[in-house]
Write an enzyme that holds these catalytic residues in place. Sequence first.
Site, short mmCIF file in Angstrom:
data_model
loop_
_atom_site.label_atom_id
_atom_site.label_comp_id
_atom_site.label_asym_id
_atom_site.label_seq_id
_atom_site.Cartn_x
_atom_site.Cartn_y
_atom_site.Cartn_z
CB ALA A 6 -0.90 0.00 1.23
CG HIS A 7 2.03 5.21 -2.38
ND1 HIS A 7 3.33 5.49 -2.03
CD2 HIS A 7 1.51 6.34 -2.89
CE1 HIS A 7 3.59 6.76 -2.33
NE2 HIS A 7 2.50 7.29 -2.84
N PRO A 8 0.60 5.58 0.60
CG PRO A 8 0.79 7.70 1.62
CD PRO A 8 -0.17 6.80 0.86
#
Length: 96
Positions: A73-75
């Site tokens: 996952a980002h961020p």
Amino acid sequence: MDFSVSKVSFSSNGKALTMNESEGFIKLIKDNVTQKIVGGSIIGPDASSLISSLTLAIANELTEQQITQTVFAHPTTGEVIHEAAFGLSIGALHQA
């Protein structure tokens, strides 16, 4: 043992930078014969939460390729694990 080491700094991670906690690193160790992750360490933000991901990788005998094919996952600070896995093959993409 024939092994490779990848070390990536949290200073290259956007989430760590926004948390104003860019000190620290993750290190992965790969057995070059089996291609499996055999060790690692995390020093820095969220280390106590991120270490479980390394534990799972080692216990399940994951390869660096399996980790690089995983979506992170980002961020998040967990993206540093992804970067370190890339560091064992094509090179870390965002190393500062």
